[in-house]
Scaffold this motif. Structure first.
Motif, PDB file in Angstrom:
ATOM      1  N   SER A 138       0.829  -1.204   0.000  1.00  0.00           N
ATOM      2  CA  SER A 138       0.000   0.000   0.000  1.00  0.00           C
ATOM      3  C   SER A 138       0.862   1.253   0.000  1.00  0.00           C
ATOM      4  O   SER A 138       1.943   1.286   0.630  1.00  0.00           O
ATOM      5  CB  SER A 138      -0.917   0.011   1.225  1.00  0.00           C
ATOM      6  N   VAL A 139       0.402   2.294  -0.703  1.00  0.00           N
ATOM      7  CA  VAL A 139       1.189   3.525  -0.781  1.00  0.00           C
ATOM      8  C   VAL A 139       1.215   4.297   0.530  1.00  0.00           C
ATOM      9  O   VAL A 139       2.018   5.218   0.701  1.00  0.00           O
ATOM     10  CB  VAL A 139       0.664   4.433  -1.907  1.00  0.00           C
ATOM     11  N   ASP A 140       0.337   3.937   1.499  1.00  0.00           N
ATOM     12  CA  ASP A 140       0.345   4.628   2.795  1.00  0.00           C
ATOM     13  C   ASP A 140       0.951   3.752   3.896  1.00  0.00           C
ATOM     14  O   ASP A 140       0.692   3.944   5.080  1.00  0.00           O
ATOM     15  CB  ASP A 140      -1.059   5.071   3.187  1.00  0.00           C
ATOM     16  N   THR A 141       1.780   2.785   3.489  1.00  0.00           N
ATOM     17  CA  THR A 141       2.403   1.903   4.463  1.00  0.00           C
ATOM     18  C   THR A 141       3.385   2.659   5.355  1.00  0.00           C
ATOM     19  O   THR A 141       3.949   3.690   4.970  1.00  0.00           O
ATOM     20  CB  THR A 141       3.137   0.745   3.746  1.00  0.00           C
ATOM     21  N   SER A 142       3.606   2.140   6.556  1.00  0.00           N
ATOM     22  CA  SER A 142       4.687   2.611   7.417  1.00  0.00           C
ATOM     23  C   SER A 142       5.853   1.629   7.315  1.00  0.00           C
ATOM     24  O   SER A 142       5.704   0.528   6.771  1.00  0.00           O
ATOM     25  CB  SER A 142       4.219   2.714   8.869  1.00  0.00           C
ATOM     26  N   LEU A 143       7.014   2.022   7.793  1.00  0.00           N
ATOM     27  CA  LEU A 143       8.203   1.167   7.806  1.00  0.00           C
ATOM     28  C   LEU A 143       8.563   0.862   9.258  1.00  0.00           C
ATOM     29  O   LEU A 143       8.532   1.765  10.104  1.00  0.00           O
ATOM     30  CB  LEU A 143       9.376   1.859   7.110  1.00  0.00           C
ATOM     31  N   SER A 144       8.904  -0.397   9.549  1.00  0.00           N
ATOM     32  CA  SER A 144       9.300  -0.755  10.915  1.00  0.00           C
ATOM     33  C   SER A 144      10.393  -1.817  10.870  1.00  0.00           C
ATOM     34  O   SER A 144      10.615  -2.462   9.837  1.00  0.00           O
ATOM     35  CB  SER A 144       8.093  -1.259  11.718  1.00  0.00           C
ATOM     36  N   TRP A 145      11.053  -2.029  12.005  1.00  0.00           N
ATOM     37  CA  TRP A 145      12.163  -2.965  12.104  1.00  0.00           C
ATOM     38  C   TRP A 145      12.336  -3.374  13.553  1.00  0.00           C
ATOM     39  O   TRP A 145      11.663  -2.829  14.462  1.00  0.00           O
ATOM     40  CB  TRP A 145      13.445  -2.325  11.572  1.00  0.00           C
ATOM     41  N   SER A 205      18.787   5.940  12.429  1.00  0.00           N
ATOM     42  CA  SER A 205      18.615   6.787  11.252  1.00  0.00           C
ATOM     43  C   SER A 205      18.066   5.909  10.128  1.00  0.00           C
ATOM     44  O   SER A 205      18.329   4.709  10.088  1.00  0.00           O
ATOM     45  CB  SER A 205      19.924   7.448  10.826  1.00  0.00           C
ATOM     46  N   LEU A 206      17.271   6.536   9.226  1.00  0.00           N
ATOM     47  CA  LEU A 206      16.652   5.790   8.138  1.00  0.00           C
ATOM     48  C   LEU A 206      16.935   6.498   6.829  1.00  0.00           C
ATOM     49  O   LEU A 206      16.757   7.718   6.718  1.00  0.00           O
ATOM     50  CB  LEU A 206      15.134   5.674   8.364  1.00  0.00           C
ATOM     51  N   SER A 207      17.390   5.734   5.851  1.00  0.00           N
ATOM     52  CA  SER A 207      17.660   6.274   4.512  1.00  0.00           C
ATOM     53  C   SER A 207      16.752   5.576   3.508  1.00  0.00           C
ATOM     54  O   SER A 207      16.499   4.375   3.610  1.00  0.00           O
ATOM     55  CB  SER A 207      19.124   6.073   4.129  1.00  0.00           C
ATOM     56  N   LEU A 253      12.492   5.615  17.933  1.00  0.00           N
ATOM     57  CA  LEU A 253      11.407   4.736  17.507  1.00  0.00           C
ATOM     58  C   LEU A 253      11.909   3.687  16.523  1.00  0.00           C
ATOM     59  O   LEU A 253      12.874   3.915  15.784  1.00  0.00           O
ATOM     60  CB  LEU A 253      10.292   5.555  16.850  1.00  0.00           C
ATOM     61  N   THR A 254      11.235   2.538  16.516  1.00  0.00           N
ATOM     62  CA  THR A 254      11.580   1.477  15.566  1.00  0.00           C
ATOM     63  C   THR A 254      10.547   1.394  14.444  1.00  0.00           C
ATOM     64  O   THR A 254      10.297   0.321  13.901  1.00  0.00           O
ATOM     65  CB  THR A 254      11.679   0.120  16.285  1.00  0.00           C
ATOM     66  N   TYR A 255       9.974   2.533  14.113  1.00  0.00           N
ATOM     67  CA  TYR A 255       9.053   2.600  12.971  1.00  0.00           C
ATOM     68  C   TYR A 255       9.059   4.035  12.448  1.00  0.00           C
ATOM     69  O   TYR A 255       9.492   4.980  13.136  1.00  0.00           O
ATOM     70  CB  TYR A 255       7.638   2.166  13.359  1.00  0.00           C
TER      71      TYR A 255
END
Length: 477
Positions: A40-47, A55-57, A74-76
């Motif tokens: 989905s184009v409105d997805t979030s990213l998590s780990w 930091s997220l690239s 945060l982990t998302y």
């Protein structure tokens, strides 16, 4: 040793339960999963990671990621705007604890294609002058515009769920279907296919000009005269570029799909091209399009379509004229009742009976005389007449009474009246721009020009004793 009797053996289980979970400093377990599709184009990213900050690239190319989050605990991450449809994104997370750095692997995911359903209920019929098509919007209702296909090939585009195809021939069958295109550029499956057969008619089409064979963004229309009599620069189109933009011009063969970016909100009426008279700077416009000589038979009629680019600049002004003597501008008289037509922003079909000129040779003219508007579009000019015809001759060949030599020339040439009588001379290039005008002369030499002519074809319009003669001059250096 236990006693041999007086005791019972029982099984017991410990009350202690141990759960062992792996703890990772290096970020793992990405969501979306690495390589996942249809996201989905409105997805979030998590780990998952036990580091204290991250930091997220992110980017659409693995070698050009941009850091978009730094020093977050945060982990998302939830983006503020949706991702693009049908795109592959690459991302990685770097964890930090004390002075240690833990970079993740490079992950990727692909977003869902922006689905659009096909147009519905396509129907059509021949209305006496055109194949008339109508349909319903797609069920998803996310269309930006429609593409019309005729005989299995792309034909034209339109913003509305209807279209009139005037470029049809009697006793010919045409097959149509329509697709829808959404804002992300995804094209739907085809609609249902329909067939429209044009019946035999009375008056035959003797002239049709849809400008499809004219060079894009030029003023060259073979066999027609295209005159820029205001000689002014033309207006730039905001945030759009195309060849010859801003240059002085008469009518310009305009291909909206090939501007940068494409002018999708201004599609041609049929095919890919149309004529455009762009706002002159300063106004008003004075652009003439003159047909070749037409011999009318009987039951003669004229039909064409036109529209204004915008209404907020003021509607474009158009005059339709006819001459039964020659193509001298003073010989033309208007066909329309008013001084000019105020052309709407929608494609408008104009039809005129010209049977009053039956059995005569005529010239037709379209004159744009707009005042500080933006662009007047013209398409699908059609003349119908029973037993009429358009002469199959080069209207621009040298005529008796004048010499133009040498031709071709290397830049220097002479025009002279054989009888030594006075005439007016106008020199035009292929864009319809008047480069030079001189009156009351019996001969003329190109050395009179302030600058040398480049290689190409030029037209010399000579007016003498109320008659107009057009000579063609070729420059080859």
């Amino acid at each position: 040793m236990p006693p041999e009797s007086g005791w019972t053996l029982k099984n017991f289980r410990s009350n202690l339960q141990l759960t062992i979970e792996a703890q990772y400093y290096t970020p793992v377990t990405p969501i979306p999963a690495n390589g996942a599709g249809n996201i989905s184009v409105d997805t979030s990213l998590s780990w998952t990671s036990i580091c204290s900050s991250f930091s997220l690239s992110l980017g659409t190319h693995p070698d050009s990621l941009q850091q978009i989050v730094s020093q977050t605990p945060l982990t998302y991450w939830q983006p503020e705007t949706p991702f693009q449809f049908n795109k592959t994104y690459y991302w990685k997370v770097t964890g930090y604890t004390n002075e240690s750095v833990y970079p993740s692997l490079l992950w990727n995911f692909t977003t869902v294609v922006d689905y659009i359903s096909p147009p519905q209920n396509l129907s059509g019929f021949y209305n006496g002058s055109a194949a008339q098509l109508t349909w319903s919007p797609p069920a998803t209702n996310n269309q930006r515009y429609y593409k019309i296909y005729r005989n299995a090939s792309f034909y034209t585009a339109t913003l509305e769920p209807f279209y009139n195809d005037n470029n049809v021939q009697a006793e010919v069958s045409y097959y149509y279907y329509v697709t829808a295109v959404n804002i992300s550029g995804s094209e739907s499956a085809p609609s249902n296919v329909i067939t429209i057969t044009v019946p035999a008619g009375g008056a035959e089409r003797i002239l049709f000009q849809g400008f499809e064979n004219c060079p894009s963004f030029s003023g060259t229309i073979a066999g027609w005269q295209n005159l820029d009599l205001d000689l002014a620069q033309t207006s730039d189109w905001q945030d759009v570029t195309y060849p010859n933009e801003g240059n002085p011009a008469g009518w310009l063969c305009f291909e909206p799909a090939n501007t940068i970016p494409p002018l999708l909100e201004h599609p041609s009426y049929a095919g890919n091209k149309m004529l455009a008279s762009i706002c002159s700077m300063p106004p008003p416009n004075n652009d003439w399009l003159i047909s070749p000589v037409i011999h009318l038979g009987t039951e003669s009629s004229l039909q064409f379509v036109a529209r204004s680019a915008y209404a907020n600049f003021g509607l474009e002004r158009l005059s339709i004229l006819i001459s039964n003597t020659d193509d001298e501008l003073g010989s033309f008289v208007p066909i329309q009742a008013d001084a000019y037509l105020s052309v709407p922003v929608e494609w408008t079909d104009y039809q005129y009976s010209i049977s009053a000129w039956d059995n005569q040779n005529v010239y037709l003219a379209w004159r744009c005389l707009s005042v500080d508007a933006m662009a007047l579009f013209l398409d699908n000019i059609e003349v119908n007449s029973h037993n009429g015809y358009v002469a199959n001759s080069d209207l621009h060949l040298p005529q008796p009474g004048f010499n133009c030599y040498p031709n071709p020339s290397k830049g220097f040439f002479t025009v002279e009246s054989k009888a030594g009588t006075l005439f007016t001379l106008e020199l035009y290039n292929l864009k319809g721009q008047c480069l030079h005008r001189e009156k009351g002369i019996s001969n003329w030499q190109s050395s009179h020009l302030q600058s040398k002519l480049a290689n190409g074809i030029y037209f010399l319009r000579i007016v003498q004793a109320g008659k107009v003669i057009t000579l063609k001059q070729v420059i080859v250096k």
